[in-house]
Design a protein around this motif. Structure first.
Motif, PDB file in Angstrom:
ATOM      1  N   ALA A   9       0.830  -1.202   0.000  1.00 39.78           N
ATOM      2  CA  ALA A   9       0.000   0.000   0.000  1.00 39.78           C
ATOM      3  C   ALA A   9       0.864   1.251   0.000  1.00 39.78           C
ATOM      4  N   GLU A  10       2.010   1.208   0.705  1.00 37.82           N
ATOM      5  CA  GLU A  10       2.878   2.380   0.786  1.00 37.82           C
ATOM      6  C   GLU A  10       3.441   2.733  -0.587  1.00 37.82           C
ATOM      7  N   LYS A  87      -8.526   0.396  -9.678  1.00 38.08           N
ATOM      8  CA  LYS A  87      -7.263  -0.347  -9.772  1.00 38.08           C
ATOM      9  C   LYS A  87      -6.079   0.611  -9.637  1.00 38.08           C
ATOM     10  N   LEU A  88      -6.196   1.763 -10.277  1.00 38.27           N
ATOM     11  CA  LEU A  88      -5.133   2.767 -10.230  1.00 38.27           C
ATOM     12  C   LEU A  88      -4.942   3.292  -8.812  1.00 38.27           C
ATOM     13  N   ALA A  89      -6.047   3.471  -8.098  1.00 35.54           N
ATOM     14  CA  ALA A  89      -5.999   4.041  -6.743  1.00 35.54           C
ATOM     15  C   ALA A  89      -5.773   2.989  -5.664  1.00 35.54           C
ATOM     16  N   ASN A  90      -5.732   1.697  -6.054  1.00 32.93           N
ATOM     17  CA  ASN A  90      -5.615   0.608  -5.083  1.00 32.93           C
ATOM     18  C   ASN A  90      -6.743   0.677  -4.056  1.00 32.93           C
ATOM     19  N   SER A  91      -7.947   0.948  -4.550  1.00 31.19           N
ATOM     20  CA  SER A  91      -9.106   1.144  -3.673  1.00 31.19           C
ATOM     21  C   SER A  91     -10.016  -0.075  -3.701  1.00 31.19           C
ATOM     22  N   MET A 125      -8.401  -7.853   0.018  1.00 32.77           N
ATOM     23  CA  MET A 125      -7.312  -7.053  -0.561  1.00 32.77           C
ATOM     24  C   MET A 125      -6.133  -6.943   0.398  1.00 32.77           C
ATOM     25  N   ILE A 126      -6.430  -6.523   1.646  1.00 24.44           N
ATOM     26  CA  ILE A 126      -5.366  -6.320   2.646  1.00 24.44           C
ATOM     27  C   ILE A 126      -4.705  -7.652   2.971  1.00 24.44           C
ATOM     28  N   ARG A 127      -5.506  -8.702   3.059  1.00 28.32           N
ATOM     29  CA  ARG A 127      -4.969 -10.034   3.355  1.00 28.32           C
ATOM     30  C   ARG A 127      -3.985 -10.461   2.266  1.00 28.32           C
ATOM     31  N   GLU A 128      -4.339 -10.204   1.004  1.00 26.53           N
ATOM     32  CA  GLU A 128      -3.443 -10.540  -0.106  1.00 26.53           C
ATOM     33  C   GLU A 128      -2.137  -9.749  -0.009  1.00 26.53           C
ATOM     34  N   GLU A 129      -2.249  -8.479   0.386  1.00 25.39           N
ATOM     35  CA  GLU A 129      -1.048  -7.644   0.541  1.00 25.39           C
ATOM     36  C   GLU A 129      -0.152  -8.190   1.661  1.00 25.39           C
ATOM     37  N   LYS A 130      -0.787  -8.585   2.768  1.00 26.18           N
ATOM     38  CA  LYS A 130      -0.020  -9.136   3.890  1.00 26.18           C
ATOM     39  C   LYS A 130       0.611 -10.484   3.525  1.00 26.18           C
ATOM     40  N   LEU A 131      -0.099 -11.255   2.700  1.00 22.02           N
ATOM     41  CA  LEU A 131       0.432 -12.555   2.270  1.00 22.02           C
ATOM     42  C   LEU A 131       1.762 -12.387   1.548  1.00 22.02           C
TER      43      LEU A 131
END
Length: 470
Positions: A9-10, A87-91, A125-131
């Motif tokens: 996300a950063e 998709k562009l905004a990662n929203s 979404m967040i779970r995938e990022e943490k994975l």
């Protein structure tokens, strides 16, 4: 469905901060042809969202999103613009049809369900990022567990009584030997040499006793998390299963990923992202436009608008993950408005969609651009699909003009379904090639204007057949 760019996300935030409205439009141009007004409107909305995040908390709380109504026929890019923007905004992004809320009698679906669905999307979404963050560690942990199963740790040999109670210390040599064997096994595991070996591992039972709860509020109103309750009620049951090493490795990786991810933190971040950067695309808003007529199915239209109003206006929705505020979620509504017009919506709802943009019908030139310009254009998709069969496909410029001309003519003569007509035409043109591709490995097909005319001529001649097929 949620759509987002890979990476943390950063990293996304830094990239997004640097995008001006003009650059956002340029990014959208890669996927959607034309519709400059709509792209400008969503680009400004996205930039305003970024500007708001830099304000002092007191001022940021007062700045509400400028929701948008897109007006235009089907197939001109309304959904695609909103989808690519998210998709562009990662929203977190949710597309929902407004007409769904009137399907069952006069009640329809609970409007708050759209917020619950958006939260579920955000959590995934967040779970995938943490994975991605824990993937390497989970794989190492799973590897160690699997090696423990393949080569159980050995304990030192007890003292030998025949030696007068003196301990013969063989533990050092035993440990070294075990360590060497373990490293050898590790190498074989990584090279895939142990994949076909069978091992026995403990797996968690997932089939809980089934029971039914009947409620007059419907399932959507029941925010009890049964998945969390049941293990506490019945205990976490496990059973031993035999499986191949490669299957066991995948299972253990998943178990380690679940163990390493802090789901409470995921939930907190997900709710924050929904509240501050969620996007809901309300399609078919024109289907619920209209005032009370006193009879028939139209009775529910104004009621649905009044149900949607507080969600758009800003309210707090109770979900099984906690309370979620909708004040700063961006709503993009869309509709063809053939029969009704935006002014047919109730005044309160109209006021919550201050930005109106009209999308233009697609011309023949637009169809040619749609076939060639976007990153994942139809022609590129078909070329890639047939390449998997070893067939090389090539489109000449005049063939694409011919396809565009046919699509434009059929749209004029029948219902105008915009760019979706290209899918129908292209499938018909490539029907024979697609069917015979497995038998034509290594060959090349060149699709030109003559071939397009040959494949479509019979259908176009018969107007009635054209209506059904194209």
């Amino acid at each position: 469905m949620a759509i987002y760019l890979p990476g943390t996300a950063e990293e996304e935030q830094v990239t997004l901060d640097e995008l001006t409205p003009r650059e956002i439009v340029t990014e959208l141009d890669k996927y959607v042809v034309g519709q400059k007004d709509a792209k400008r409107a969503v680009a400004i909305a996205l930039r305003n969202r970024m500007r708001r995040q830099k304000l002092a908390p007191e001022m940021a709380e007062e700045v509400i999103p400028k929701n948008i109504i897109m007006i235009g026929p089907t197939g001109v890019g309304k959904t695609e613009i909103a989808r690519r923007l998210a998709k562009l905004a990662n929203s977190p992004f949710l597309k929902v049809e407004a007409s769904k809320f009137t399907e069952v009698g006069y009640v329809g679906r609970d409007v708050e369900s759209m917020i619950r669905d958006l939260v579920e999307i955000a959590i995934e979404m967040i779970r995938e990022e943490k994975l991605e963050d824990v993937a390497d560690k989970a794989e190492l942990n799973a590897e160690e567990r699997l090696l423990d199963i393949l080569l159980p740790p050995t304990s030192p040999r007890p003292a030998d009584s025949s030696s007068g109670g003196v301990v013969i210390d063989a533990s050092t040599s035993l440990t070294e030997s075990s360590s060497r064997t373990r490293e050898k096994l590790r190498q074989q595991l990584r090279e895939g040499k142990l994949d076909d070996r069978t091992v026995e591992i403990e797996t968690r039972e997932r089939n809980f006793p089934s029971f039914e709860i009947i409620s007059n509020q419907g399932v959507e109103e029941m925010d009890v998390n049964l998945k969390d309750m049941l293990p506490n009620i019945f205990g976490q049951r496990t059973k031993k299963r035999k499986m191949k090493v490669n299957e066991a490795f995948e299972y253990l990786i998943q178990e380690e990923e679940q163990r390493l991810i802090d789901m409470e933190q995921v939930t907190r971040v997900a709710i924050d992202r929904v509240e501050n950067s969620g996007i809901i695309f309300l399609d078919e808003i024109d289907k619920i436009a209209g005032r009370e007529s006193g009879h028939g199915p139209d009775v529910s239209r104004e009621g649905v608008q009044r149900d949607i109003l507080p969600i758009v206006e800003g309210t707090t929705v109770n979900t099984r993950y906690g309370m979620v505020r909708t004040d700063h979620i961006l709503f993009i509504a869309a509709g063809a408005f053939h029969v009704s017009k935006p002014s047919d919506l109730i005044p309160e709802l109209q006021g919550r969609f201050p930005i109106r943009v009209e999308l233009q019908s697609l011309t023949m030139a637009d169809f040619v651009r749609i076939l060639t310009e976007p990153k994942s254009s139809l022609t590129r998709q078909y070329i890639a699909l047939l390449e998997t069969e070893g067939v090389k496909l090539e489109f000449t410029p005049d063939s694409l003009e011919e396809v565009a001309r046919f699509a434009f003519r059929v749209n004029e003569g029948t219902e105008n379904i915009g760019a979706r007509r290209l899918h129908t035409i292209m499938e018909r043109v490539l029907d024979e090639i697609s069917f015979e591709a497995p038998e034509k490995k290594g060959q090349q097909f060149v699709v030109d204007a003559t071939y397009v005319q040959k494949m479509l001529s019979e259908i176009v001649k018969d107007q009635d057949l054209s209506r059904y097929i194209l």
